[in-house]
Design a protein around this motif. Sequence first.
Motif, PDB file in Angstrom:
ATOM      1  N   PRO A 245      23.246 -27.583  42.718  1.00  0.00           N
ATOM      2  CA  PRO A 245      23.533 -29.015  42.886  1.00  0.00           C
ATOM      3  C   PRO A 245      25.006 -29.345  42.761  1.00  0.00           C
ATOM      4  O   PRO A 245      25.449 -30.399  43.241  1.00  0.00           O
ATOM      5  CB  PRO A 245      22.703 -29.674  41.772  1.00  0.00           C
ATOM      6  N   SER A 246      25.798 -28.481  42.154  1.00  0.00           N
ATOM      7  CA  SER A 246      27.238 -28.715  42.064  1.00  0.00           C
ATOM      8  C   SER A 246      27.891 -28.793  43.438  1.00  0.00           C
ATOM      9  O   SER A 246      28.967 -29.395  43.590  1.00  0.00           O
ATOM     10  CB  SER A 246      27.905 -27.608  41.243  1.00  0.00           C
TER      11      SER A 246
ATOM     12  N   LEU B 149      24.361 -40.493  51.378  1.00  0.00           N
ATOM     13  CA  LEU B 149      23.564 -40.117  50.213  1.00  0.00           C
ATOM     14  C   LEU B 149      23.549 -38.602  50.124  1.00  0.00           C
ATOM     15  O   LEU B 149      23.146 -37.912  51.062  1.00  0.00           O
ATOM     16  CB  LEU B 149      22.127 -40.642  50.337  1.00  0.00           C
ATOM     17  N   LEU B 150      23.999 -38.086  49.000  1.00  0.00           N
ATOM     18  CA  LEU B 150      23.949 -36.651  48.723  1.00  0.00           C
ATOM     19  C   LEU B 150      22.809 -36.433  47.738  1.00  0.00           C
ATOM     20  O   LEU B 150      22.914 -36.773  46.556  1.00  0.00           O
ATOM     21  CB  LEU B 150      25.276 -36.178  48.135  1.00  0.00           C
TER      22      LEU B 150
ATOM     23  N   VAL C 187      22.667 -38.416  44.154  1.00  0.00           N
ATOM     24  CA  VAL C 187      21.385 -38.644  43.485  1.00  0.00           C
ATOM     25  C   VAL C 187      20.727 -37.297  43.237  1.00  0.00           C
ATOM     26  O   VAL C 187      20.644 -36.461  44.147  1.00  0.00           O
ATOM     27  CB  VAL C 187      20.457 -39.546  44.332  1.00  0.00           C
ATOM     28  N   ARG C 188      20.257 -37.088  42.022  1.00  0.00           N
ATOM     29  CA  ARG C 188      19.645 -35.813  41.654  1.00  0.00           C
ATOM     30  C   ARG C 188      18.130 -35.959  41.550  1.00  0.00           C
ATOM     31  O   ARG C 188      17.621 -36.975  41.065  1.00  0.00           O
ATOM     32  CB  ARG C 188      20.207 -35.335  40.316  1.00  0.00           C
TER      33      ARG C 188
ATOM     34  N   VAL D 131      22.315 -36.282  53.252  1.00  0.00           N
ATOM     35  CA  VAL D 131      22.483 -34.821  53.239  1.00  0.00           C
ATOM     36  C   VAL D 131      21.689 -34.279  52.056  1.00  0.00           C
ATOM     37  O   VAL D 131      22.008 -34.569  50.903  1.00  0.00           O
ATOM     38  CB  VAL D 131      23.962 -34.413  53.120  1.00  0.00           C
ATOM     39  N   VAL D 132      20.658 -33.501  52.349  1.00  0.00           N
ATOM     40  CA  VAL D 132      19.759 -32.979  51.317  1.00  0.00           C
ATOM     41  C   VAL D 132      20.131 -31.534  50.991  1.00  0.00           C
ATOM     42  O   VAL D 132      20.063 -30.657  51.863  1.00  0.00           O
ATOM     43  CB  VAL D 132      18.291 -33.059  51.780  1.00  0.00           C
ATOM     44  N   ASN D 133      20.526 -31.288  49.757  1.00  0.00           N
ATOM     45  CA  ASN D 133      20.846 -29.934  49.299  1.00  0.00           C
ATOM     46  C   ASN D 133      21.797 -29.211  50.261  1.00  0.00           C
ATOM     47  O   ASN D 133      21.550 -28.081  50.694  1.00  0.00           O
ATOM     48  CB  ASN D 133      19.565 -29.124  49.086  1.00  0.00           C
ATOM     49  N   GLY D 134      22.881 -29.888  50.589  1.00  0.00           N
ATOM     50  CA  GLY D 134      23.884 -29.309  51.480  1.00  0.00           C
ATOM     51  C   GLY D 134      25.116 -28.857  50.720  1.00  0.00           C
ATOM     52  O   GLY D 134      25.159 -28.853  49.488  1.00  0.00           O
ATOM     53  N   TRP D 135      26.134 -28.490  51.465  1.00  0.00           N
ATOM     54  CA  TRP D 135      27.400 -28.075  50.860  1.00  0.00           C
ATOM     55  C   TRP D 135      28.526 -28.288  51.858  1.00  0.00           C
ATOM     56  O   TRP D 135      28.322 -28.388  53.065  1.00  0.00           O
ATOM     57  CB  TRP D 135      27.345 -26.608  50.423  1.00  0.00           C
ATOM     58  N   GLY D 136      29.745 -28.372  51.349  1.00  0.00           N
ATOM     59  CA  GLY D 136      30.919 -28.460  52.197  1.00  0.00           C
ATOM     60  C   GLY D 136      31.685 -27.163  52.212  1.00  0.00           C
ATOM     61  O   GLY D 136      32.447 -26.877  53.134  1.00  0.00           O
ATOM     62  N   ARG D 137      31.476 -26.359  51.170  1.00  0.00           N
ATOM     63  CA  ARG D 137      32.092 -25.041  51.064  1.00  0.00           C
ATOM     64  C   ARG D 137      31.079 -24.145  50.348  1.00  0.00           C
ATOM     65  O   ARG D 137      30.535 -24.528  49.313  1.00  0.00           O
ATOM     66  CB  ARG D 137      33.403 -25.130  50.290  1.00  0.00           C
TER      67      ARG D 137
END
Length: 259
Positions: free
Chosen positions: A216-217, A204-205, A232-233, A111-117
């Motif tokens: 990124p948070s 992988l986030l 991974v940043r 998941v590249v630059n995603g979010w859950g909320r």
Amino acid sequence: MEAGGLYYEEHGAAGAPPLILSAGMGGSGKYWLPNLPELAARFRVILYDHRGTGRSDRTVTPRIESIGDDIRLLMDALGIEKASILGHAIGGMGGLHLALDAPERVDRLVVVNGWGRLDPYTARCFDARLALLRAYGPREYVHAQPIFLFPPQWTSEHHVQLEEEEDHQVAAFPREMIEARILEAVRFDLIDRLAAMPLATPVLLLASDDDALVPPSCSGELAQVIPRAQLVRMPWGGHACNVTDPPGFEARVLAFLGS
């Protein structure tokens, strides 16, 4: 090629491990062209246009959950029992939905630059993009898009290329789908479900420190509720880090996928 209303392409050796690429908001499989040579050298790569965009069925299907459903449909049509999925932003979030509903179908998930909320900052960005689209139309939306996708210096250095691409992007712009997807992205919330039903799939986030759209948070919040997640940043690259820094992006993804 077409399956179930989805346009798709296959690249790489037919006997290699399958890897499905799912784009973000725009939904076009062409988004992955900078990464295709490196990925196809190691995997059976399947890229596709999301339903409602590009060369796929133009029926509007804004719900992010439908992205995961269409990935499963594509796998069924191609006779793929299990595959790894590489998804950008909402493409990766659709992959999370599939991994929750059918974990036996997902080998590994990126998941590249995603979010859950949705983060309040991202909500402000979406509000601005939606207002721009509704007030001025696709051309101004496309013209402003690099502000959210790319680092400033990269945008300056690629100004001519971006200008040349605008006419094509405007001509193919899926306005109804984009409007619906922005509204859907604001609604989407997977954190509570992930917390209640721990995901066994390795994930992988991948987050860019200089992402101007999704902090990124957001990946850090996902990492807290996905037991087998690796966070991974990337120090540079912006929201579309696979486009701005293909070697750095591909090295991190391939290390996780085991190739």
